[in-house]
Design a protein around this motif. Structure first.
Motif, PDB file in Angstrom:
ATOM      1  N   ARG A 225     -13.436 -21.719   2.840  1.00  0.00           N
ATOM      2  CA  ARG A 225     -12.658 -22.852   2.326  1.00  0.00           C
ATOM      3  C   ARG A 225     -11.462 -22.326   1.553  1.00  0.00           C
ATOM      4  NH1 ARG A 225     -11.849 -25.894  -2.446  1.00  0.00           N
ATOM      5  NH2 ARG A 225     -13.204 -24.465  -3.610  1.00  0.00           N
ATOM      6  N   TYR A 226     -10.317 -22.970   1.768  1.00  0.00           N
ATOM      7  CA  TYR A 226      -9.091 -22.592   1.071  1.00  0.00           C
ATOM      8  C   TYR A 226      -8.461 -23.836   0.450  1.00  0.00           C
ATOM      9  CZ  TYR A 226      -9.699 -18.526   4.097  1.00  0.00           C
ATOM     10  OH  TYR A 226     -10.221 -17.436   4.741  1.00  0.00           O
ATOM     11  N   SER A 227      -7.874 -23.659  -0.719  1.00  0.00           N
ATOM     12  CA  SER A 227      -7.174 -24.762  -1.377  1.00  0.00           C
ATOM     13  C   SER A 227      -5.692 -24.707  -1.042  1.00  0.00           C
ATOM     14  CB  SER A 227      -7.362 -24.671  -2.898  1.00  0.00           C
ATOM     15  OG  SER A 227      -8.688 -24.984  -3.258  1.00  0.00           O
ATOM     16  N   PRO A 236     -10.211 -34.403  -6.557  1.00  0.00           N
ATOM     17  CA  PRO A 236     -10.001 -33.741  -7.854  1.00  0.00           C
ATOM     18  C   PRO A 236      -9.473 -32.323  -7.673  1.00  0.00           C
ATOM     19  CG  PRO A 236     -12.116 -34.870  -7.807  1.00  0.00           C
ATOM     20  CD  PRO A 236     -11.587 -34.909  -6.404  1.00  0.00           C
ATOM     21  N   SER A 237      -8.826 -31.813  -8.692  1.00  0.00           N
ATOM     22  CA  SER A 237      -8.241 -30.474  -8.635  1.00  0.00           C
ATOM     23  C   SER A 237      -9.297 -29.432  -8.249  1.00  0.00           C
ATOM     24  CB  SER A 237      -7.637 -30.119 -10.002  1.00  0.00           C
ATOM     25  OG  SER A 237      -7.075 -28.825  -9.974  1.00  0.00           O
ATOM     26  N   GLY A 238      -8.947 -28.593  -7.261  1.00  0.00           N
ATOM     27  CA  GLY A 238      -9.851 -27.544  -6.818  1.00  0.00           C
ATOM     28  C   GLY A 238     -10.920 -28.000  -5.856  1.00  0.00           C
ATOM     29  N   ARG A 239     -10.902 -29.277  -5.438  1.00  0.00           N
ATOM     30  CA  ARG A 239     -11.934 -29.813  -4.539  1.00  0.00           C
ATOM     31  C   ARG A 239     -11.380 -30.076  -3.142  1.00  0.00           C
ATOM     32  NH1 ARG A 239     -16.520 -28.425  -5.927  1.00  0.00           N
ATOM     33  NH2 ARG A 239     -17.221 -29.831  -4.252  1.00  0.00           N
ATOM     34  N   ASP A 240     -10.256 -29.457  -2.776  1.00  0.00           N
ATOM     35  CA  ASP A 240      -9.656 -29.683  -1.460  1.00  0.00           C
ATOM     36  C   ASP A 240     -10.020 -28.548  -0.513  1.00  0.00           C
ATOM     37  OD1 ASP A 240      -8.060 -28.054  -3.185  1.00  0.00           O
ATOM     38  OD2 ASP A 240      -6.432 -28.147  -1.719  1.00  0.00           O
ATOM     39  N   ALA A 241      -9.801 -28.796   0.787  1.00  0.00           N
ATOM     40  CA  ALA A 241     -10.062 -27.796   1.830  1.00  0.00           C
ATOM     41  C   ALA A 241      -8.938 -27.879   2.852  1.00  0.00           C
ATOM     42  CB  ALA A 241     -11.411 -28.052   2.494  1.00  0.00           C
ATOM     43  N   THR A 242      -7.939 -27.003   2.705  1.00  0.00           N
ATOM     44  CA  THR A 242      -6.804 -27.043   3.623  1.00  0.00           C
ATOM     45  C   THR A 242      -7.178 -26.407   4.955  1.00  0.00           C
ATOM     46  OG1 THR A 242      -4.477 -26.417   3.942  1.00  0.00           O
ATOM     47  CG2 THR A 242      -5.871 -24.868   2.745  1.00  0.00           C
ATOM     48  N   PRO A 248      -5.770 -21.334   7.968  1.00  0.00           N
ATOM     49  CA  PRO A 248      -7.107 -21.468   7.376  1.00  0.00           C
ATOM     50  C   PRO A 248      -7.987 -22.487   8.101  1.00  0.00           C
ATOM     51  CG  PRO A 248      -5.443 -22.498   5.985  1.00  0.00           C
ATOM     52  CD  PRO A 248      -4.705 -21.772   7.052  1.00  0.00           C
ATOM     53  N   ASP A 249      -9.285 -22.225   8.036  1.00  0.00           N
ATOM     54  CA  ASP A 249     -10.294 -23.112   8.622  1.00  0.00           C
ATOM     55  C   ASP A 249     -11.252 -23.515   7.502  1.00  0.00           C
ATOM     56  OD1 ASP A 249     -11.813 -24.533  10.434  1.00  0.00           O
ATOM     57  OD2 ASP A 249     -12.594 -22.777  11.497  1.00  0.00           O
ATOM     58  N   PHE A 250     -11.999 -24.577   7.735  1.00  0.00           N
ATOM     59  CA  PHE A 250     -13.091 -24.928   6.832  1.00  0.00           C
ATOM     60  C   PHE A 250     -14.391 -24.811   7.611  1.00  0.00           C
ATOM     61  CE2 PHE A 250     -15.996 -28.419   5.429  1.00  0.00           C
ATOM     62  CZ  PHE A 250     -16.495 -27.732   4.330  1.00  0.00           C
TER      63      PHE A 250
END
Length: 307
Positions: A225-227, A236-242, A248-250
């Motif tokens: 996971r990458y922000s 919320p801040s820090g809870r994203d997955a670009t 990047p992949d999730f």
């Protein structure tokens, strides 16, 4: 090796390969026409069957006559749609029939022998693993942004009803596929509060971020996971997955002993992803901070990037 030996043995009684055409038929239609001489090679001054060319023929036919099985899915109404049987070439049987043609004396037609492939996810499995909710997350977006909303719905549909088996790794990029105009994705160039710019497939990261928080709520093991480089407003801040097709992949791994089911739905400006499994699953849920219901301010821009 078995067919090579058979070829050499048969050639002892066959002075040359006959030259009549063979019509290869699938579902009542000719898919290819071949000739014996195309599969002839020279060995010690005598003709013999080139097995590599036969394998090449099968490889050429495979995408034409094969059909991937279709997994069962769940409608928005809750109705389970049965899956569909797939097919692939029965290679051993094909070789047997094809060699009979090669050493025959008349022109013939052969029907491609195929093996049925059952879908990995069937009605019974879906019925068993949609009984217990183990994870859930909701995010919000401005439904007036038609292009971005369209992209969110497309990606949501791609992951809906997807089943991740025990020990299996889910890849967002692999499941959703490349986001292109040909697949229906649209330009969604917007700036959110002067910061976030999006392009083809804009909005996809909201889907991956919602999925991340939903599986994290279920205690599933996140592998990759990458922000974003800048804060996004929908989680919320820090809870994203670009995610990006060339970047990047999730990914996450189902470490539980039961399959898990992803249900993804979009209603107006709300995206909801719920993770289900069977009644007997032993899972470890986590508390996840809720997303803000406040919609971001947006304005159109001609600047395009991929987020």
């Amino acid at each position: 090796m078995k067919f090579v030996m058979m070829s050499l043995c048969l050639l002892a009684s066959q002075p040359f390969i006959q030259q009549d055409d063979l019509s290869i038929i699938d579902d009542g239609e000719e898919v290819q026409r071949v000739n014996r001489e195309n599969f002839e090679a020279d060995f010690l001054g005598k003709p013999f069957v080139d097995q590599d060319k036969i394998q090449q023929l099968i490889d050429q036919l495979e995408p034409e006559v094969s059909q991937e099985p279709v997994n069962a899915k769940i409608r928005d109404s809750g109705e389970i749609i049965p899956g569909e049987i797939g097919y692939k070439i029965y290679r051993e049987k094909f070789l047997e029939i094809f060699h009979q043609y090669l050493y025959g004396t008349e022109a013939e037609a052969m029907h491609v022998p195929k093996i049925a492939i059952s879908p990995k996810v069937d009605v019974e499995l879906l019925a068993n693993i949609r009984t217990r909710q183990i994870g859930h997350y909701v995010t919000y977006f401005n439904s007036n942004n038609k292009e971005r909303s369209h992209n969110i719905r497309l990606a949501s549909k791609a992951i809906d009803s997807h089943v991740v088996f025990p020990g299996e790794v889910f890849s967002f990029n692999q499941v959703v596929g490349k986001r292109t105009k040909e697949k229906g994705y649209k330009d969604a160039p917007v700036i959110v509060k002067g910061e976030v710019t999006e392009g083809i497939g804009g909005g996809i990261c909201q889907v991956s971020s919602t999925l991340f928080n939903s599986v994290a709520n279920a205690g599933v093991k996140v592998m990759e996971r990458y922000s974003h480089s800048k804060r996004v407003p929908y989680v919320p801040s820090g809870r994203d997955a670009t995610v990006s097709w060339y970047g990047p992949d999730f990914t996450f791994k189902n470490q539980y002993n039961q399959p898990i089911l992803i249900r993804s739905n979009v209603y107006g400006g709300q995206m909801s992803i719920t993770v289900y499994s069977s009644d007997v699953i032993n899972f470890d849920p986590k508390d996840i901070p809720d997303a803000s219901k406040k919609l971001p301010e947006e304005k159109n821009t001609s600047t395009i990037s991929n987020r």
